[in-house]
Design a protein around this motif. Structure first.
Motif, PDB file in Angstrom:
ATOM      1  N   ASN A  88     -14.261 -62.789 -38.914  1.00 47.34           N
ATOM      2  CA  ASN A  88     -15.493 -63.556 -39.051  1.00 47.34           C
ATOM      3  C   ASN A  88     -16.157 -63.887 -37.725  1.00 47.34           C
ATOM      4  O   ASN A  88     -17.059 -64.718 -37.664  1.00 47.34           O
ATOM      5  CB  ASN A  88     -15.216 -64.842 -39.831  1.00 47.34           C
ATOM      6  CG  ASN A  88     -14.789 -64.547 -41.249  1.00 47.34           C
ATOM      7  OD1 ASN A  88     -15.003 -63.437 -41.741  1.00 47.34           O
ATOM      8  ND2 ASN A  88     -14.172 -65.510 -41.904  1.00 47.34           N
ATOM      9  N   THR A  89     -15.689 -63.258 -36.652  1.00 44.63           N
ATOM     10  CA  THR A  89     -16.354 -63.423 -35.358  1.00 44.63           C
ATOM     11  C   THR A  89     -16.855 -62.078 -34.832  1.00 44.63           C
ATOM     12  O   THR A  89     -17.220 -61.957 -33.675  1.00 44.63           O
ATOM     13  CB  THR A  89     -15.403 -64.047 -34.320  1.00 44.63           C
ATOM     14  OG1 THR A  89     -14.235 -63.228 -34.191  1.00 44.63           O
ATOM     15  CG2 THR A  89     -15.002 -65.452 -34.738  1.00 44.63           C
ATOM     16  N   THR A  90     -16.890 -61.081 -35.705  1.00 46.80           N
ATOM     17  CA  THR A  90     -17.452 -59.783 -35.364  1.00 46.80           C
ATOM     18  C   THR A  90     -18.799 -59.646 -36.070  1.00 46.80           C
ATOM     19  O   THR A  90     -18.850 -59.717 -37.302  1.00 46.80           O
ATOM     20  CB  THR A  90     -16.519 -58.639 -35.814  1.00 46.80           C
ATOM     21  OG1 THR A  90     -15.251 -58.792 -35.177  1.00 46.80           O
ATOM     22  CG2 THR A  90     -17.116 -57.291 -35.451  1.00 46.80           C
ATOM     23  N   PRO A  91     -19.891 -59.457 -35.336  1.00 43.70           N
ATOM     24  CA  PRO A  91     -21.205 -59.391 -35.983  1.00 43.70           C
ATOM     25  C   PRO A  91     -21.320 -58.229 -36.957  1.00 43.70           C
ATOM     26  O   PRO A  91     -20.734 -57.159 -36.744  1.00 43.70           O
ATOM     27  CB  PRO A  91     -22.181 -59.207 -34.803  1.00 43.70           C
ATOM     28  CG  PRO A  91     -21.432 -59.625 -33.590  1.00 43.70           C
ATOM     29  CD  PRO A  91     -19.991 -59.321 -33.874  1.00 43.70           C
ATOM     30  N   VAL A  92     -22.089 -58.452 -38.014  1.00 43.62           N
ATOM     31  CA  VAL A  92     -22.444 -57.395 -38.954  1.00 43.62           C
ATOM     32  C   VAL A  92     -23.958 -57.407 -39.123  1.00 43.62           C
ATOM     33  O   VAL A  92     -24.631 -58.395 -38.827  1.00 43.62           O
ATOM     34  CB  VAL A  92     -21.758 -57.586 -40.326  1.00 43.62           C
ATOM     35  CG1 VAL A  92     -20.250 -57.500 -40.195  1.00 43.62           C
ATOM     36  CG2 VAL A  92     -22.179 -58.910 -40.968  1.00 43.62           C
ATOM     37  N   ALA A  93     -24.496 -56.292 -39.589  1.00 42.77           N
ATOM     38  CA  ALA A  93     -25.931 -56.219 -39.833  1.00 42.77           C
ATOM     39  C   ALA A  93     -26.296 -57.089 -41.031  1.00 42.77           C
ATOM     40  O   ALA A  93     -25.608 -57.082 -42.047  1.00 42.77           O
ATOM     41  CB  ALA A  93     -26.344 -54.770 -40.081  1.00 42.77           C
ATOM     42  N   ASP A  94     -27.370 -57.842 -40.899  1.00 38.95           N
ATOM     43  CA  ASP A  94     -27.877 -58.699 -41.970  1.00 38.95           C
ATOM     44  C   ASP A  94     -29.249 -58.172 -42.380  1.00 38.95           C
ATOM     45  O   ASP A  94     -29.359 -57.321 -43.251  1.00 38.95           O
ATOM     46  CB  ASP A  94     -27.919 -60.148 -41.490  1.00 38.95           C
ATOM     47  CG  ASP A  94     -28.356 -61.130 -42.565  1.00 38.95           C
ATOM     48  OD1 ASP A  94     -28.672 -60.698 -43.690  1.00 38.95           O
ATOM     49  OD2 ASP A  94     -28.387 -62.342 -42.286  1.00 38.95           O
ATOM     50  N   LEU A  95     -30.305 -58.611 -41.711  1.00 40.66           N
ATOM     51  CA  LEU A  95     -31.630 -58.032 -41.950  1.00 40.66           C
ATOM     52  C   LEU A  95     -31.729 -56.637 -41.334  1.00 40.66           C
ATOM     53  O   LEU A  95     -32.498 -55.793 -41.799  1.00 40.66           O
ATOM     54  CB  LEU A  95     -32.721 -58.919 -41.357  1.00 40.66           C
ATOM     55  CG  LEU A  95     -33.166 -60.127 -42.180  1.00 40.66           C
ATOM     56  CD1 LEU A  95     -34.138 -60.969 -41.381  1.00 40.66           C
ATOM     57  CD2 LEU A  95     -33.798 -59.699 -43.500  1.00 40.66           C
ATOM     58  N   ALA A  96     -30.988 -56.403 -40.269  1.00 40.47           N
ATOM     59  CA  ALA A  96     -30.993 -55.080 -39.635  1.00 40.47           C
ATOM     60  C   ALA A  96     -30.284 -54.068 -40.518  1.00 40.47           C
ATOM     61  O   ALA A  96     -29.405 -54.412 -41.315  1.00 40.47           O
ATOM     62  CB  ALA A  96     -30.318 -55.156 -38.277  1.00 40.47           C
ATOM     63  N   THR A  97     -30.644 -52.810 -40.364  1.00 42.27           N
ATOM     64  CA  THR A  97     -30.003 -51.768 -41.170  1.00 42.27           C
ATOM     65  C   THR A  97     -28.637 -51.383 -40.629  1.00 42.27           C
ATOM     66  O   THR A  97     -27.771 -50.917 -41.374  1.00 42.27           O
ATOM     67  CB  THR A  97     -30.886 -50.508 -41.240  1.00 42.27           C
ATOM     68  OG1 THR A  97     -31.163 -50.062 -39.896  1.00 42.27           O
ATOM     69  CG2 THR A  97     -32.205 -50.808 -41.952  1.00 42.27           C
ATOM     70  N   GLU A  98     -28.424 -51.556 -39.305  1.00 40.42           N
ATOM     71  CA  GLU A  98     -27.134 -51.223 -38.699  1.00 40.42           C
ATOM     72  C   GLU A  98     -27.033 -51.880 -37.335  1.00 40.42           C
ATOM     73  O   GLU A  98     -28.029 -52.328 -36.759  1.00 40.42           O
ATOM     74  CB  GLU A  98     -26.982 -49.705 -38.558  1.00 40.42           C
ATOM     75  CG  GLU A  98     -28.031 -49.064 -37.669  1.00 40.42           C
ATOM     76  CD  GLU A  98     -27.899 -47.546 -37.577  1.00 40.42           C
ATOM     77  OE1 GLU A  98     -26.852 -47.016 -38.010  1.00 40.42           O
ATOM     78  OE2 GLU A  98     -28.834 -46.905 -37.071  1.00 40.42           O
ATOM     79  N   LEU A  99     -25.802 -51.949 -36.822  1.00 39.99           N
ATOM     80  CA  LEU A  99     -25.576 -52.450 -35.473  1.00 39.99           C
ATOM     81  C   LEU A  99     -26.059 -51.401 -34.473  1.00 39.99           C
ATOM     82  O   LEU A  99     -25.747 -50.207 -34.621  1.00 39.99           O
ATOM     83  CB  LEU A  99     -24.100 -52.738 -35.242  1.00 39.99           C
ATOM     84  CG  LEU A  99     -23.492 -53.883 -36.057  1.00 39.99           C
ATOM     85  CD1 LEU A  99     -21.971 -53.868 -35.917  1.00 39.99           C
ATOM     86  CD2 LEU A  99     -24.036 -55.219 -35.591  1.00 39.99           C
ATOM     87  N   PRO A 100     -26.815 -51.782 -33.448  1.00 40.23           N
ATOM     88  CA  PRO A 100     -27.326 -50.800 -32.496  1.00 40.23           C
ATOM     89  C   PRO A 100     -26.254 -50.336 -31.512  1.00 40.23           C
ATOM     90  O   PRO A 100     -25.446 -51.133 -31.024  1.00 40.23           O
ATOM     91  CB  PRO A 100     -28.429 -51.573 -31.767  1.00 40.23           C
ATOM     92  CG  PRO A 100     -27.993 -52.999 -31.839  1.00 40.23           C
ATOM     93  CD  PRO A 100     -27.276 -53.148 -33.152  1.00 40.23           C
ATOM     94  N   THR A 101     -26.226 -49.052 -31.253  1.00 43.34           N
ATOM     95  CA  THR A 101     -25.322 -48.465 -30.270  1.00 43.34           C
ATOM     96  C   THR A 101     -26.085 -47.390 -29.504  1.00 43.34           C
ATOM     97  O   THR A 101     -27.175 -46.953 -29.919  1.00 43.34           O
ATOM     98  CB  THR A 101     -24.094 -47.819 -30.932  1.00 43.34           C
ATOM     99  OG1 THR A 101     -24.526 -46.716 -31.744  1.00 43.34           O
ATOM    100  CG2 THR A 101     -23.338 -48.815 -31.798  1.00 43.34           C
ATOM    101  N   VAL A 102     -25.504 -46.935 -28.411  1.00 42.66           N
ATOM    102  CA  VAL A 102     -26.103 -45.813 -27.691  1.00 42.66           C
ATOM    103  C   VAL A 102     -26.057 -44.566 -28.568  1.00 42.66           C
ATOM    104  O   VAL A 102     -27.016 -43.789 -28.628  1.00 42.66           O
ATOM    105  CB  VAL A 102     -25.366 -45.572 -26.354  1.00 42.66           C
ATOM    106  CG1 VAL A 102     -25.881 -44.299 -25.679  1.00 42.66           C
ATOM    107  CG2 VAL A 102     -25.545 -46.768 -25.424  1.00 42.66           C
ATOM    108  N   ALA A 103     -24.963 -44.412 -29.304  1.00 44.20           N
ATOM    109  CA  ALA A 103     -24.786 -43.216 -30.129  1.00 44.20           C
ATOM    110  C   ALA A 103     -25.835 -43.097 -31.230  1.00 44.20           C
ATOM    111  O   ALA A 103     -26.305 -41.996 -31.536  1.00 44.20           O
ATOM    112  CB  ALA A 103     -23.379 -43.212 -30.746  1.00 44.20           C
TER     113      ALA A 103
END
Length: 597
Positions: A88-103
């Motif tokens: 419960n301290t690792t962010p997840v996407a809410d309104l966003a479609t996904e977590l942003p990464t370089v990949a």
């Protein structure tokens, strides 16, 4: 604030919730009274407490109770889940479609540009309903700098987001009127937050920040619809009319009295991976004493399901733990909560508290063990003797002020203040706060310091005292208690030092440096740590900043506490979420035969 903050911001078992969100572990899942594997929909969740939110305003709230309130009706790009597995301290996407990464293209190769897509189908309950847009997100970030009540965690990102500081400096000079605020927002660009298209928002940073996704879990980065500009920020009127994009809407908010929520017809469960919204309504009673809340939860009162802003009284925790009550949860935190604040600008006693030697003397005179005992003991309140809890990058174990009343007397004499009378601001509605005041009063009396109480209702403590710098400057209080936690987790020392110890930029209301501490050497170390090119270099500089803050006795830390929470037997799927310092109300369900009313 941290997480509230945190927050930011509970006095562990003392039931005084953190200003900012905070914790580093999901704790345990507890529930009873039925088959936990079979969710039940419907009913009214009744929550009981003794205090209110700070602001019923997503872009301004910086208080764990405020975050809990917003969980029901406001969504962020990223948030922390109610995960029974404890992540419960690792962010997840809410309104966003996904977590942003370089990949995936969400983060540029130089780490200075974040591109984030908003979920289609996430809607405001406006008339007619409409999609939450990137323009709404830009408006929300702009609102954080409003001149009426700016967001308290602005020091976290003021120098990080391109153009934000200049935007905020200009906004501070705008008229504090509905028309003046709207005019400034409409005419003044914020280059660091861009609506690339209807559902794509782009953040431009002045430097790489690996923690930025974690920072975006702050409710300050909530979208705001244009309707929010029809009211003054942080006003009761806005709180009763702010459109919802979450599973519930606010039907009524009577400050310090009650809040009622019901289902938001514009919310589509398919667009929300975080909130299940099993109950139909949520009703909060903010007029109940801490002891009464606990009694009602334990005795099965039909109108008592969960705590709102209180926790089990410290005196009752040993018995609950001894019988292994399954309705009790003890969650870990990454907080400094509570700690003693020193008003470093107090005019009282010939400006005695402006002298670091006097503050050092008080630190030697306080017996940390005595306070931790009245808060429920060291099992729930492991000692903390410096700024950063041990899970935060840069934490280094030091203990500069072991209890030593003789040393305290010596320093007071050397400073020319052998006898002082200090005013102690505390919350008289919570057992832990009141007993901490009394304990400190007794400790300091042994070294020639008289402490007089300045009691405050929970609802007034921050908004009428600590968040108003002129109150400190007038000497209304000399000592007080507050709590703090990481606004995000891991690489989060910034979220302690910038809001609490970075000089004038961290003064309330844009920061949470309630004692108005301002030390050039500390400020320089903070800036160097933020700019450090590697984690190892940053850790070393944060440790040096920690040592400097302690040398100057800017405050007196007590504990990196654990958080106690309790719920009634009919509540199921009660998952502790550290950023709210409580179970997640949007994911619990009630037994079929006891669904409130």
């Amino acid at each position: 604030m941290a997480r509230r903050r945190l927050a930011a911001l509970s006095l562990a078992a003392a039931a005084s919730i953190l200003l900012a969100a905070c914790s580093n572990d999901g704790g345990t899942v507890s529930g009873s009274g039925g088959t936990a594997a079979t969710p039940v929909t419907g009913g009214t969740l009744n929550m009981l407490g003794a205090g209110d939110v700070d602001y019923m305003d997503p872009n301004l709230s910086y208080y764990a109770v405020g975050y809990q309130n917003l969980r029901m009706w406001s969504r962020q790009l990223f948030t922390y889940p109610a995960d029974p597995g404890g992540k419960n301290t690792t962010p997840v996407a809410d309104l966003a479609t996904e977590l942003p990464t370089v990949a995936n293209g969400g983060v540029s190769k130089d780490g200075k540009t974040y591109t984030i897509k908003i979920r289609p189908g996430a809607k405001w309950n406006t008339s007619p309903e409409r999609q939450v847009t990137a323009a709404d997100l830009v408006l929300g970030v702009k609102r954080t700098a409003n001149p009426v009540q700016p967001f308290g965690g602005i020091p976290d990102f003021a120098d990080l987001i391109v153009g934000y500081k200049a935007f905020a400096d200009g906004f501070a000079k705008a008229p504090k009127t509905i028309a003046g605020i709207k005019d400034y927002i409409d005419k003044t660009p914020l280059p660091g937050v861009e609506a690339k298209d209807a559902t794509t928002v782009v953040f431009h940073l002045n430097q790489p920040a690996a923690y930025f996704t974690g920072m975006l879990t702050l409710t300050a980065f909530s979208p705001a619809p244009v309707e929010s500009l029809n009211y003054l920020p942080a006003s009761t009127e806005l709180g009763n009319h702010f459109p919802s994009d979450g599973p519930y809407k606010v039907d009524s908010w009577v400050p310090t009295k009650s809040i009622s929520y019901s289902r938001n017809p514009a919310w589509d469960a398919a667009t929300d991976p975080v909130r299940k919204a099993y109950v139909d309504k949520i009703v909060v009673n903010e007029t109940v004493t801490q002891d009464s809340v606990q009694q009602q939860l334990q005795t099965g009162s039909p109108s008592a399901d969960m705590e709102w802003d209180v926790a089990p009284p410290p005196s009752q925790l040993p018995a609950l733990q001894a019988k292994k009550d399954p309705k009790l949860n003890i969650g870990d935190t990454s907080s400094s909560n509570p700690y003693v604040i020193y008003n470093t600008v107090s005019p009282n006693n010939n400006k005695a508290l402006q002298n670091p030697k006097v503050r050092q003397a008080i630190s030697f005179a306080i017996n940390r063990d005595h306070i931790l005992q009245v808060l429920g003991g060291k099992t729930l309140n492991p000692p903390l003797t410096h700024v950063l809890p041990d899970v935060i990058l840069g934490s280094k174990q030091i203990d500069p002020y072991p209890y030593n009343p003789d040393k305290a007397k010596q320093l007071l004499a050397e400073a020319g203040f052998p006898h002082l009378t200090l005013k102690f601001l505390y919350r008289n509605a919570t057992e832990g706060s009141s007993k901490s005041f009394q304990t400190i009063q007794q400790d300091l009396s042994k070294v020639g310091i008289t402490v007089v109480g300045v009691p405050s209702p929970n609802a007034d403590f921050y908004v009428k005292y600590l968040q108003v710098p002129t109150v400190a400057q007038r000497g209304v209080w000399d000592l007080s208690l507050a709590g703090w936690g990481a606004d995000w987790y891991g690489n989060a020392a910034l979220s302690f030092f910038n809001p609490l110890f970075s000089g004038e930029p961290s003064f309330p209301p844009v920061g949470s440096n309630f004692g108005l501490y301002n030390d050039p050497e500390t400020n320089t170390l903070i800036k160097q740590a933020i700019a450090a090119p590697t984690d190892d270099q940053a850790a070393d500089l944060w440790a040096k900043a920690d040592a400097r803050v302690m040398d100057q006795a800017a405050f007196y830390p007590l504990t990196s506490n654990k958080q106690a929470n309790y719920h009634a037997e009919q509540v199921h799927n009660a998952v502790y979420v550290p950023s709210m310092q409580n179970y997640d109300p949007t994911n619990v369900w009630l037994s079929k035969d006891k669904q409130g009313g």
